[in-house]
Design a protein around this motif. Structure first.
Motif, PDB file in Angstrom:
ATOM      1  N   GLY A  10       0.842  -1.187   0.000  1.00 14.01           N
ATOM      2  CA  GLY A  10       0.000   0.000   0.000  1.00 14.01           C
ATOM      3  C   GLY A  10       0.874   1.232   0.000  1.00 14.01           C
ATOM      4  O   GLY A  10       2.066   1.174  -0.314  1.00 14.01           O
ATOM      5  N   ALA A  13       2.642   0.566   3.842  1.00 14.24           N
ATOM      6  CA  ALA A  13       3.100  -0.716   4.387  1.00 14.24           C
ATOM      7  C   ALA A  13       3.367  -1.735   3.280  1.00 14.24           C
ATOM      8  O   ALA A  13       2.796  -1.659   2.196  1.00 14.24           O
ATOM      9  CB  ALA A  13       2.044  -1.276   5.337  1.00 14.24           C
ATOM     10  N   VAL A  15       3.248  -5.940   2.811  1.00 11.63           N
ATOM     11  CA  VAL A  15       2.604  -7.081   3.458  1.00 11.63           C
ATOM     12  C   VAL A  15       3.162  -8.362   2.847  1.00 11.63           C
ATOM     13  O   VAL A  15       3.131  -8.546   1.627  1.00 11.63           O
ATOM     14  CB  VAL A  15       1.065  -6.997   3.292  1.00 11.63           C
ATOM     15  CG1 VAL A  15       0.376  -8.184   3.948  1.00 11.63           C
ATOM     16  CG2 VAL A  15       0.543  -5.688   3.894  1.00 11.63           C
ATOM     17  N   ARG A  25       2.748  -7.436   8.284  1.00 10.73           N
ATOM     18  CA  ARG A  25       2.531  -6.111   7.704  1.00 10.73           C
ATOM     19  C   ARG A  25       3.543  -5.173   8.341  1.00 10.73           C
ATOM     20  O   ARG A  25       3.560  -5.000   9.553  1.00 10.73           O
ATOM     21  CB  ARG A  25       1.109  -5.644   7.992  1.00 10.73           C
ATOM     22  CG  ARG A  25       0.781  -4.255   7.446  1.00 10.73           C
ATOM     23  CD  ARG A  25      -0.681  -3.976   7.713  1.00 10.73           C
ATOM     24  NE  ARG A  25      -1.144  -2.725   7.147  1.00 10.73           N
ATOM     25  CZ  ARG A  25      -1.015  -1.556   7.740  1.00 10.73           C
ATOM     26  NH1 ARG A  25      -0.409  -1.461   8.902  1.00 10.73           N
ATOM     27  NH2 ARG A  25      -1.488  -0.463   7.162  1.00 10.73           N
ATOM     28  N   ASP A  64      -3.912 -12.317  10.721  1.00 13.42           N
ATOM     29  CA  ASP A  64      -4.546 -13.358   9.920  1.00 13.42           C
ATOM     30  C   ASP A  64      -4.437 -12.984   8.449  1.00 13.42           C
ATOM     31  O   ASP A  64      -4.639 -11.823   8.086  1.00 13.42           O
ATOM     32  CB  ASP A  64      -6.042 -13.444  10.256  1.00 13.42           C
ATOM     33  CG  ASP A  64      -6.340 -14.486  11.308  1.00 13.42           C
ATOM     34  OD1 ASP A  64      -5.407 -15.207  11.706  1.00 13.42           O
ATOM     35  OD2 ASP A  64      -7.511 -14.555  11.736  1.00 13.42           O
ATOM     36  N   LEU A  66      -5.922 -12.811   4.936  1.00 16.13           N
ATOM     37  CA  LEU A  66      -7.262 -12.811   4.343  1.00 16.13           C
ATOM     38  C   LEU A  66      -7.184 -13.293   2.901  1.00 16.13           C
ATOM     39  O   LEU A  66      -6.198 -13.019   2.211  1.00 16.13           O
ATOM     40  CB  LEU A  66      -7.848 -11.402   4.361  1.00 16.13           C
ATOM     41  CG  LEU A  66      -7.908 -10.742   5.741  1.00 16.13           C
ATOM     42  CD1 LEU A  66      -8.279  -9.271   5.602  1.00 16.13           C
ATOM     43  CD2 LEU A  66      -8.900 -11.461   6.642  1.00 16.13           C
ATOM     44  N   ASP A 122     -10.101   0.119  -1.301  1.00 18.85           N
ATOM     45  CA  ASP A 122      -8.863  -0.665  -1.333  1.00 18.85           C
ATOM     46  C   ASP A 122      -8.492  -1.182   0.061  1.00 18.85           C
ATOM     47  O   ASP A 122      -7.530  -1.932   0.201  1.00 18.85           O
ATOM     48  CB  ASP A 122      -7.714   0.171  -1.914  1.00 18.85           C
ATOM     49  CG  ASP A 122      -6.616  -0.707  -2.504  1.00 18.85           C
ATOM     50  OD1 ASP A 122      -6.925  -1.822  -2.988  1.00 18.85           O
ATOM     51  OD2 ASP A 122      -5.441  -0.288  -2.471  1.00 18.85           O
ATOM     52  N   ASN A 123      -9.245  -0.765   1.078  1.00 22.25           N
ATOM     53  CA  ASN A 123      -8.998  -1.261   2.433  1.00 22.25           C
ATOM     54  C   ASN A 123     -10.083  -2.221   2.900  1.00 22.25           C
ATOM     55  O   ASN A 123     -10.230  -2.476   4.090  1.00 22.25           O
ATOM     56  CB  ASN A 123      -8.863  -0.090   3.423  1.00 22.25           C
ATOM     57  CG  ASN A 123      -7.484   0.549   3.347  1.00 22.25           C
ATOM     58  OD1 ASN A 123      -6.521  -0.095   2.937  1.00 22.25           O
ATOM     59  ND2 ASN A 123      -7.389   1.818   3.738  1.00 22.25           N
ATOM     60  N   ILE A 134      -9.389  -3.581   6.652  1.00 17.77           N
ATOM     61  CA  ILE A 134      -7.959  -3.623   6.998  1.00 17.77           C
ATOM     62  C   ILE A 134      -7.419  -2.201   7.146  1.00 17.77           C
ATOM     63  O   ILE A 134      -8.166  -1.234   7.022  1.00 17.77           O
ATOM     64  CB  ILE A 134      -7.141  -4.400   5.929  1.00 17.77           C
ATOM     65  CG1 ILE A 134      -7.247  -3.720   4.557  1.00 17.77           C
ATOM     66  CG2 ILE A 134      -7.617  -5.840   5.853  1.00 17.77           C
ATOM     67  CD1 ILE A 134      -6.279  -4.285   3.511  1.00 17.77           C
ATOM     68  N   ASP A 135      -6.141  -2.090   7.429  1.00 16.37           N
ATOM     69  CA  ASP A 135      -5.417  -0.812   7.389  1.00 16.37           C
ATOM     70  C   ASP A 135      -5.944   0.177   8.439  1.00 16.37           C
ATOM     71  O   ASP A 135      -6.497   1.227   8.109  1.00 16.37           O
ATOM     72  CB  ASP A 135      -5.539  -0.223   5.968  1.00 16.37           C
ATOM     73  CG  ASP A 135      -4.446   0.796   5.668  1.00 16.37           C
ATOM     74  OD1 ASP A 135      -3.713   1.170   6.594  1.00 16.37           O
ATOM     75  OD2 ASP A 135      -4.349   1.211   4.500  1.00 16.37           O
TER      76      ASP A 135
HETATM   77  N1  LIG Z   1      -4.402  -9.432   6.555  1.00 23.58           N
HETATM   78  C1  LIG Z   1      -4.150  -9.403   5.246  1.00 23.58           C
HETATM   79  N2  LIG Z   1      -4.246 -10.525   4.485  1.00 23.58           N
HETATM   80  C2  LIG Z   1      -3.989 -10.487   3.154  1.00 23.58           C
HETATM   81  N3  LIG Z   1      -3.605  -9.385   2.480  1.00 23.58           N
HETATM   82  C3  LIG Z   1      -3.482  -8.233   3.174  1.00 23.58           C
HETATM   83  C4  LIG Z   1      -3.749  -8.180   4.593  1.00 23.58           C
HETATM   84  N4  LIG Z   1      -3.538  -6.912   5.013  1.00 23.58           N
HETATM   85  C5  LIG Z   1      -3.169  -6.220   3.929  1.00 23.58           C
HETATM   86  N5  LIG Z   1      -3.134  -6.993   2.818  1.00 23.58           N
HETATM   87  C6  LIG Z   1      -2.782  -6.564   1.442  1.00 23.58           C
HETATM   88  O1  LIG Z   1      -1.779  -5.566   1.508  1.00 23.58           O
HETATM   89  C7  LIG Z   1      -2.246  -4.328   0.946  1.00 23.58           C
HETATM   90  C8  LIG Z   1      -1.722  -3.158   1.767  1.00 23.58           C
HETATM   91  O2  LIG Z   1      -2.153  -3.293   3.111  1.00 23.58           O
HETATM   92  P1  LIG Z   1      -2.752  -2.082   3.930  1.00 23.58           P
HETATM   93  O3  LIG Z   1      -2.975  -2.582   5.320  1.00 23.58           O
HETATM   94  O4  LIG Z   1      -3.932  -1.507   3.236  1.00 23.58           O
HETATM   95  O5  LIG Z   1      -1.530  -1.048   3.947  1.00 23.58           O
HETATM   96  P2  LIG Z   1      -1.347   0.461   3.417  1.00 23.58           P
HETATM   97  O6  LIG Z   1      -1.464   1.334   4.630  1.00 23.58           O
HETATM   98  O7  LIG Z   1       0.037   0.506   2.876  1.00 23.58           O
HETATM   99  O8  LIG Z   1      -2.420   0.744   2.399  1.00 23.58           O
HETATM  100  C9  LIG Z   1      -3.771  -4.456   0.938  1.00 23.58           C
HETATM  101  O9  LIG Z   1      -4.392  -3.711  -0.076  1.00 23.58           O
HETATM  102  C10 LIG Z   1      -3.968  -5.955   0.740  1.00 23.58           C
HETATM  103  O10 LIG Z   1      -3.871  -6.272  -0.648  1.00 23.58           O
END
Ligand SMILES: Nc1ncnc2c1ncn2[C@@H]1O[C@H](COP(=O)(O)OP(=O)(O)O)[C@@H](O)[C@H]1O
Ligand SMILES: [Mg+2]
Length: 225
Positions: A10, A13, A15, A25, A64, A66, A122-123, A134-135
């Motif tokens: 992202g 971060a 991942v 992450r 976890d 996803l 996207d989150n 997420i995020d």
């Molecule tokens: N728990 C998770 N399981 C699988 N993929 C994840 C998970 N968390 C994040 N991702 C993937 O990583 C990407 C970036 O994570 P995110 O937490 O949104 O960080 P950022 O703050 O950089 O946007 C997400 O869009 C997703 O594709």
């Protein structure tokens, strides 16, 4: 990082897959995940769909893993319509804002609830068990309307950016999202815009376009039936 599969990247971060069940992450800017992990644990304990936190230290969260497309990718492939996506975003807001405040990182004001402050397509990961949010970098306690205004503003920022390929898609989502989310987002638009303007992740171009984006949110809110 060598040896681990990068599964997501992202703005803030990276991942990595640790195994089939868990991801690491890691913040690129070294930000501490303590508050975020505490808020995630709080919302999960109340049944909200956020990934389980297995470990948190420094910039690292073990979560976890996803499985499923993001809501953004479902929108771009046509697997989700604008109205379905608006309903998913609004539903997550409604469920989240029904929870008691987390008490992190500062004391709670009357009427506050948990707010995510980065709730955009996207989150959201569409898993077989339903949408998961997420995020949680920006999550804190605050008024529900601020969170809704913040989501609308994020969509509007993409909508008003002439260089954004996703502009038309984001533009089409602002009105349906505001309609589905309800509440009084205009009461919080000024606060949301000011807060967004202080976000260190904003680019110069985004800052220049912020007032135009806020005006778009205001216009769409006033156009609602
Ligand atoms: N728990 C998770 N399981 C699988 N993929 C994840 C998970 N968390 C994040 N991702 C993937 O990583 C990407 C970036 O994570 P995110 O937490 O949104 O960080 P950022 O703050 O950089 O946007 C997400 O869009 C997703 O594709
Ligand atoms: Mg993200």
């Amino acid at each position: 990082m060598t040896g681990l599969e990068l599964v997501g990247e992202g703005r803030t971060a990276d991942v990595y897959a640790l195994d089939g069940d868990r991801v690491l992450r890691r913040y690129r800017d070294g930000k501490d995940v303590g508050t975020e992990a505490a808020v995630m644990a709080h919302v999960r304990a109340h049944g909200f769909p956020a990934p389980a936190v297995h470990h948190a230290s420094g910039p690292d969260l073990v979560l976890d893993r996803l499985t499923g497309p993001t809501l953004l990718s479902a929108l771009t492939t046509g697997d989700s319509t604008t109205h379905e996506a608006a309903a998913v975003l609004a539903g997550l807001h409604t469920t989240l804002h029904a929870l008691p405040p987390a008490g992190h990182p500062h004391p709670v004001a009357p009427g506050d609830t948990v707010v995510h402050l980065d709730l955009h397509p996207d989150n959201v990961v569409l898993t077989d068990d339903g949408p998961v949010l997420i995020d949680w970098r920006n999550a804190t306690d605050g008024p529900a309307g601020l969170d809704i205004a913040y989501s609308a503003l994020i969509l509007a920022q993409v909508a008003v950016d002439p260089a954004a390929d996703l502009g038309p898609l984001a533009d089409a989502l602002v009105g349906p999202f505001l309609e589905a989310a309800g509440g009084a987002p205009l009461d919080h638009l000024e606060a949301a815009t000011a807060r967004r303007g202080r976000d260190p992740q904003m680019t110069t171009t985004e800052l220049e376009q912020l007032a135009t984006a806020a005006a778009l949110v205001a216009r769409r809110a006033l156009e609602l039936p």
